[in-house]
Design a protein around this motif. Structure first.
Motif, mmCIF file in Angstrom:
data_model
loop_
_atom_site.group_PDB
_atom_site.id
_atom_site.type_symbol
_atom_site.label_atom_id
_atom_site.label_comp_id
_atom_site.label_asym_id
_atom_site.label_seq_id
_atom_site.Cartn_x
_atom_site.Cartn_y
_atom_site.Cartn_z
ATOM 1 N N ARG A 373 0.956 -1.122 -0.087
ATOM 2 C CA ARG A 373 -0.053 0.206 0.077
ATOM 3 C C ARG A 373 0.775 1.276 0.158
ATOM 4 N NH1 ARG A 373 -5.407 0.074 1.678
ATOM 5 N NH2 ARG A 373 -4.981 1.949 2.864
ATOM 6 N N VAL A 374 0.296 2.411 -0.505
ATOM 7 C CA VAL A 374 1.000 3.495 -0.742
ATOM 8 C C VAL A 374 0.144 4.738 -0.720
ATOM 9 C CG1 VAL A 374 2.590 5.008 -2.339
ATOM 10 C CG2 VAL A 374 2.581 2.740 -2.193
ATOM 11 N N ALA A 375 0.475 5.945 0.053
ATOM 12 C CA ALA A 375 -0.377 6.996 -0.049
ATOM 13 C C ALA A 375 0.356 8.097 -0.817
ATOM 14 C CB ALA A 375 -0.524 7.579 1.507
ATOM 15 N N ILE A 376 -0.428 8.869 -1.528
ATOM 16 C CA ILE A 376 -0.215 10.036 -2.369
ATOM 17 C C ILE A 376 -0.949 11.194 -1.836
ATOM 18 C CG2 ILE A 376 0.084 11.175 -4.522
ATOM 19 C CD1 ILE A 376 0.071 8.360 -5.955
ATOM 20 N N ALA A 377 -0.253 12.176 -1.028
ATOM 21 C CA ALA A 377 -0.880 13.363 -0.506
ATOM 22 C C ALA A 377 -0.607 14.371 -1.309
ATOM 23 C CB ALA A 377 -0.083 13.489 0.903
ATOM 24 N N CYS A 378 -1.459 15.405 -1.392
ATOM 25 C CA CYS A 378 -1.673 16.436 -2.312
ATOM 26 C C CYS A 378 -1.827 17.720 -1.374
ATOM 27 C CB CYS A 378 -2.952 16.510 -3.380
ATOM 28 S SG CYS A 378 -3.200 14.830 -4.298
ATOM 29 N N ARG A 379 -1.071 18.686 -2.001
ATOM 30 C CA ARG A 379 -1.293 19.966 -1.350
ATOM 31 C C ARG A 379 -2.514 20.445 -0.879
ATOM 32 N NH1 ARG A 379 3.140 23.251 0.291
ATOM 33 N NH2 ARG A 379 4.440 22.169 -1.430
ATOM 34 N N SER A 380 -3.369 20.354 -1.396
ATOM 35 C CA SER A 380 -4.990 20.616 -1.400
ATOM 36 C C SER A 380 -5.480 20.122 -0.214
ATOM 37 C CB SER A 380 -5.543 20.255 -2.692
ATOM 38 O OG SER A 380 -5.598 18.996 -2.834
ATOM 39 N N GLY A 381 -4.917 18.905 0.488
ATOM 40 C CA GLY A 381 -5.399 18.071 1.454
ATOM 41 C C GLY A 381 -5.956 16.980 1.048
ATOM 42 N N GLN A 382 -5.953 16.483 -0.206
ATOM 43 C CA GLN A 382 -6.495 15.342 -0.869
ATOM 44 C C GLN A 382 -5.322 14.154 -0.509
ATOM 45 O OE1 GLN A 382 -9.677 14.888 -2.677
ATOM 46 N NE2 GLN A 382 -9.307 12.863 -2.204
ATOM 47 N N LEU A 383 -5.945 13.096 0.009
ATOM 48 C CA LEU A 383 -4.969 11.668 0.155
ATOM 49 C C LEU A 383 -5.635 10.654 -0.491
ATOM 50 C CD1 LEU A 383 -4.742 11.493 4.049
ATOM 51 C CD2 LEU A 383 -2.947 12.332 2.254
ATOM 52 N N PHE A 384 -4.591 10.109 -1.605
ATOM 53 C CA PHE A 384 -5.181 8.925 -2.413
ATOM 54 C C PHE A 384 -4.371 7.628 -1.784
ATOM 55 C CE2 PHE A 384 -5.667 12.347 -5.418
ATOM 56 C CZ PHE A 384 -6.869 12.368 -5.821
ATOM 57 N N TYR A 385 -5.049 6.588 -1.571
ATOM 58 C CA TYR A 385 -4.536 5.324 -1.042
ATOM 59 C C TYR A 385 -4.465 4.469 -2.278
ATOM 60 C CZ TYR A 385 -4.980 7.198 3.584
ATOM 61 O OH TYR A 385 -5.192 7.646 4.701
ATOM 62 N N LEU A 386 -3.223 3.929 -2.511
ATOM 63 C CA LEU A 386 -3.136 3.039 -3.542
ATOM 64 C C LEU A 386 -2.688 1.435 -3.028
ATOM 65 C CD1 LEU A 386 -0.675 4.949 -6.162
ATOM 66 C CD2 LEU A 386 -3.097 4.976 -5.881
ATOM 67 N N ALA A 387 -3.365 0.500 -3.789
ATOM 68 C CA ALA A 387 -3.218 -0.959 -3.342
ATOM 69 C C ALA A 387 -2.981 -1.739 -4.443
ATOM 70 C CB ALA A 387 -4.455 -1.288 -2.368
ATOM 71 N N GLU A 388 -2.552 -3.014 -4.251
ATOM 72 C CA GLU A 388 -2.351 -4.054 -5.425
ATOM 73 C C GLU A 388 -3.840 -4.503 -5.870
ATOM 74 O OE1 GLU A 388 -0.519 -5.523 -7.981
ATOM 75 O OE2 GLU A 388 0.981 -5.457 -6.045
ATOM 76 N N LYS A 389 -4.075 -4.376 -7.155
ATOM 77 C CA LYS A 389 -5.284 -5.038 -7.815
ATOM 78 C C LYS A 389 -5.625 -6.178 -7.534
ATOM 79 C CE LYS A 389 -7.490 -4.967 -12.381
ATOM 80 N NZ LYS A 389 -7.424 -4.700 -13.874
ATOM 81 N N ALA A 390 -6.598 -6.756 -7.237
ATOM 82 C CA ALA A 390 -7.073 -8.135 -6.827
ATOM 83 C C ALA A 390 -6.906 -8.851 -8.157
ATOM 84 C CB ALA A 390 -8.498 -8.211 -6.395
ATOM 85 N N PRO A 391 -6.449 -10.163 -7.903
ATOM 86 C CA PRO A 391 -6.284 -11.006 -9.251
ATOM 87 C C PRO A 391 -7.578 -11.259 -9.866
ATOM 88 C CG PRO A 391 -5.899 -11.903 -7.011
ATOM 89 C CD PRO A 391 -6.093 -10.766 -6.792
#
Length: 391
Positions: A373-391
């Motif tokens: 899992r990974v987080a991408i934070a934006c200066r605007s205050g938005q957080l996106f969480y990334l994960a592995e796509k299910a097989p």
């Protein structure tokens, strides 16, 4: 050329710089270094004190957006993440918050002033920040104050770099000013340098600063910092690889410095390419370099190029003026972000996958959360969480 192979898994006169000691420090006594690295997944803005930008946990190879959260305020600095994958975030209203993997706030505390450094997680677990009123604040894992200290002569209008030290404290760089504080927020070193500090690095054996003019400084056994080398040229950053400093000189030359022998080597000269930032460190000792033409150059341990990957999807290329920010994992998977463009996952065999749903205007470096899992934070205050796509 396209990459079709995996690139994972993978003599100078010492010159003391001007310095002044804190009143509590006895300069006649040697400083003790306690070996220990931060337990965090991302201890600071450059991932770790070596500036490897290599994630200690694996990145998703087929990433999808698994969640998105909008915070009530904007994000001021690059987040850190602890060993459990909780995000440490400096908000633009002067609060430091810890956010769990579901985007819920665990705690939030006011720092009394704007936060001007990216938060770090020290080797003793302290959460440390520098504020606009020139104070260092250290909090425990519950957001309770451990200690604070007013720094001498810090220019809060300039960027403050911060990394954890092996002794549980913090190494700070503020323009041409270096400071070291221990785990109790007590000032141990206070040095002024001859040029702007562009990179600070730490290992169990050394505290290192690299200046824009190529001077390399090392914390002396007693006192402040001494110059151990001149690399020659202009520099933007550096990284540490097994007792060796790696950096890009004049955006065309990859150089190394053995810290024990103080021997400088030229590993690669690319007159036809403009190289940006500092090297990313692969697990096998190789490096990744980003060019001005938005190419990813893969190098072996001796600087020889083994692959070149265009950072493009179809006819879309990453746009300047800002260079992409990348992290890499142990098997060579890369995650790249850039303002206004979708993040791009680059597999170890060179396959590119854009993540359209995680595009933001001003992203900070991706932050590993563990378990793919990974987080991408934006200066605007938005957080996106990334994960592995299910097989």
């Amino acid at each position: 050329m396209r990459a079709h192979r995996s690139f994972g898994p993978c003599s100078a006169i010492a010159l003391c710089v001007t310095l002044s000691h804190a009143a509590a420090l006895d300069p006649s006594k040697a400083h003790t270094f306690v070996v220990g690295s931060s337990p965090a997944l991302a201890a600071c803005a450059q991932m770790d004190a070596s500036a490897s930008r290599r994630s200690p946990s694996l990145l998703p190879t087929h990433p999808i957006v698994s969640g998105a959260v909008r915070l009530g305020r904007g994000i001021r600095q690059a987040p850190a993440s602890d060993s459990s994958g909780n995000l440490l975030i400096a908000l633009d209203d002067g609060r430091l918050s810890e956010i769990d993997q579901q985007g819920h706030s665990k705690w939030s505390t006011a720092a009394d002033a704007e936060i001007v450094s990216a938060p770090i997680i020290a080797s003793n677990g302290s959460r440390i920040i520098v504020t606009q009123n020139g104070e260092v604040h250290a909090f425990d894992e519950h957001g309770l104050t451990r200690c604070r200290h007013t720094l001498p002569s810090v220019d809060t209008q300039r960027e403050t770099l911060a990394i954890p030290t092996p002794a549980g404290g913090v190494l700070l760089a503020n323009n041409a000013h270096l400071l070291v504080l221990n785990a109790d927020c007590e000032l141990e070193r206070d040095a002024h340098t001859t040029d702007r500090v562009v990179s600070i690095l730490a290992s169990p054996r050394a505290l290192i600063a690299v200046l824009a003019d190529g001077s390399v400084l090392r914390a002396a056994a007693i006192g402040g910092f001494e110059r151990i080398a001149r690399l020659g040229g202009k520099f933007e950053g550096a990284a540490l690889r097994d007792g060796e400093l790696l950096a890009l000189a004049d955006r065309h030359t990859l150089v190394s410095l053995d810290l024990a022998s103080r021997t400088r080597r030229t590993l690669a000269v690319e007159s036809g390419l403009t190289l940006r930032g500092s090297p990313l460190l692969l697990l096998d000792g190789g490096t990744l370099l980003v060019t001005d033409d938005e190419l990813l150059s893969v190098r072996d341990r001796d600087g020889r190029e083994t692959a070149r990957i265009p950072l493009a999807v179809g006819n879309r290329t990453l746009q300047r003026p800002r260079a992409p920010v990348l992290i890499v994992d142990a098997r060579g998977t890369v995650l790249s972000v850039q303002p206004g463009q979708p993040p791009i996952s680059v597999s170890s065999d060179g396959k590119l996958t854009p993540i359209e749903a995680a595009t933001c205007g001003e992203p900070f470096p991706p932050v590993p959360l563990g378990a793919g899992r990974v987080a991408i934070a934006c200066r605007s205050g938005q957080l996106f969480y990334l994960a592995e796509k299910a097989p």
